[in-house]
Write an enzyme that holds these catalytic residues in place. Structure first.
Site, PDB file in Angstrom:
ATOM      1  CG  ASP A   1       0.515   1.491   1.514  1.00 56.61           C
ATOM      2  OD1 ASP A   1       0.309   0.444   2.150  1.00 56.61           O
ATOM      3  OD2 ASP A   1       1.655   1.948   1.308  1.00 56.61           O
TER       4      ASP A   1
ATOM      5  CD  GLU B   1       0.951  -2.487  -1.243  1.00 58.47           C
ATOM      6  OE1 GLU B   1       0.950  -1.443  -1.943  1.00 58.47           O
ATOM      7  OE2 GLU B   1       1.998  -3.096  -0.937  1.00 58.47           O
TER       8      GLU B   1
END
Length: 354
Positions: A8, A104
């Site tokens: 992420d 992500e």
């Protein structure tokens, strides 16, 4: 069990802007709607978050919390280029990559032989490669499945790494708040709390009949996630699940006919996006399953009405709009959206040793 990494990127859009303009690094910035527009914040940096600014927050509210917030309109081409560069880094480690957005993705590194197969060291190396080659930082979570890896990636943000090994899963989920489970939104969390259910341990101890009574089919997911179980594989085919367009209105709409007019303007936009997607390899084999109309009201409640097997035609969409309109509770409409959902194939994969 698999070895899953969830990567992420840290405040991705804002981070790209700070990388390209170092003068922005220590001031509160946000990517979002202009001061005069009724937009929302797409993302913001950590100095802005210290004032309470968050993604998906109305721009007007963000400016009340942080009057000196620097608003940037953003540059999607630049963000896509950075995302592509990061995706190429992922591909050095595995071809099992499931992007969730530009910033992500899940990686299944079960078969990666680098670093003697250590998923932890692979994640560390990926993070090092990202920062050295793009100037951006990423947080990573390592776990035996997707939902735990995603939760883990948020544990040591920003620029952090958190690992949940198979032998630690039971202890980790025991105290995990239920509001952090995928699919548990604010309303579900409130209902759980009213029943005295706050952590995963509470779900395991709760009577099955109670869970089924109050949560129906969702009870099965709650029970599995509360035990750290997630059998979903990393899907690298990038099959799109939905497609949509929406419009945040300059002024609240108070008349149903105004909503019809706006919906009629959104429909050609969605049809053009669908045509473009249909020309891709994935789009040619992905049939439409459902069509939906979304409204967000003046009090920021939102509702979506969907119907399966619905043609993408204005006269067929009006009953959906009408039903959503009836839920407004005398509020005006500040956003109208139109979306379609695609049929997706169920994929199965055998578990591999950790």
């Amino acid at each position: 069990m698999r070895k899953i990494i969830h990567i992420d990127m840290d405040c991705f859009f804002a981070a790209v802007e700070m990388r390209d303009n170092p003068a922005l690094r220590h001031v509160p910035i946000a990517i979002g709607g202009a001061r005069q527009a009724r937009g929302v914040i797409s993302t913001c940096n950590y100095p802005a978050r210290s004032f309470g600014v968050r993604s998906a927050m109305p721009t007007s509210q963000a400016l009340k919390l942080c009057p000196h917030l620097t608003l940037l309109s953003g540059n999607m081409d630049k963000y896509k280029a950075a995302s592509t560069q990061i995706r190429h880094i992922f591909a050095r480690y595995t071809d099992q990559i499931e992007p969730l957005s530009l910033d992500e993705a899940y990686l299944d590194v079960s078969d990666c032989a680098l670093f003697q197969g250590s998923a932890t060291r692979i994640a560390e190396d990926i993070r090092h490669a990202i920062v050295s080659e793009t100037g951006l930082t990423a947080s990573a979570g390592v776990a035996p499945n997707k939902f735990l890896a995603k939760i883990a990636s948020d544990e040591n943000k920003p620029d952090g790494l958190f690992v949940i090994t198979p032998d630690k899963v039971a202890d980790f989920v025991k105290t995990l708040p239920l509001k952090r489970l995928p699919g548990v939104g604010s309303k579900t969390a409130e209902r759980l709390s009213q029943l005295g259910l706050h952590s995963c341990a509470d779900i395991i101890a709760a009577p099955l009949a109670l869970l089924i009574k109050h949560f129906g089919a969702q009870a099965d997911s709650l029970i599995k996630r509360s035990q750290g179980i997630d059998e979903r594989p990393v899907c690298s085919n990038e099959q799109r699940k939905s497609l949509g367009v929406e419009c945040t209105l300059e002024h609240d709409l108070l008349q149903y006919t105004e909503c019809v007019e706006t919906l009629s303007q959104l429909l050609p936009q969605l049809q053009r996006r669908l045509e473009h997607y249909s020309n891709t390899a994935a789009g040619r084999i992905t049939p439409i399953q459902k069509v939906g109309v979304k409204l967000k009201f003046s009090d920021f409640r939102q509702t979506t009405v969907e119907k399966q097997g619905q043609p993408l035609q204005l006269d067929k969409l009006l009953p959906l709009l009408d039903e959503a309109w009836q839920r407004r509770q005398q509020q005006g409409v500040r956003l109208i959206g139109l979306q379609i959902g695609f049929k997706t194939a169920a994929l199965h994969q055998m578990a591999l040793p950790f």
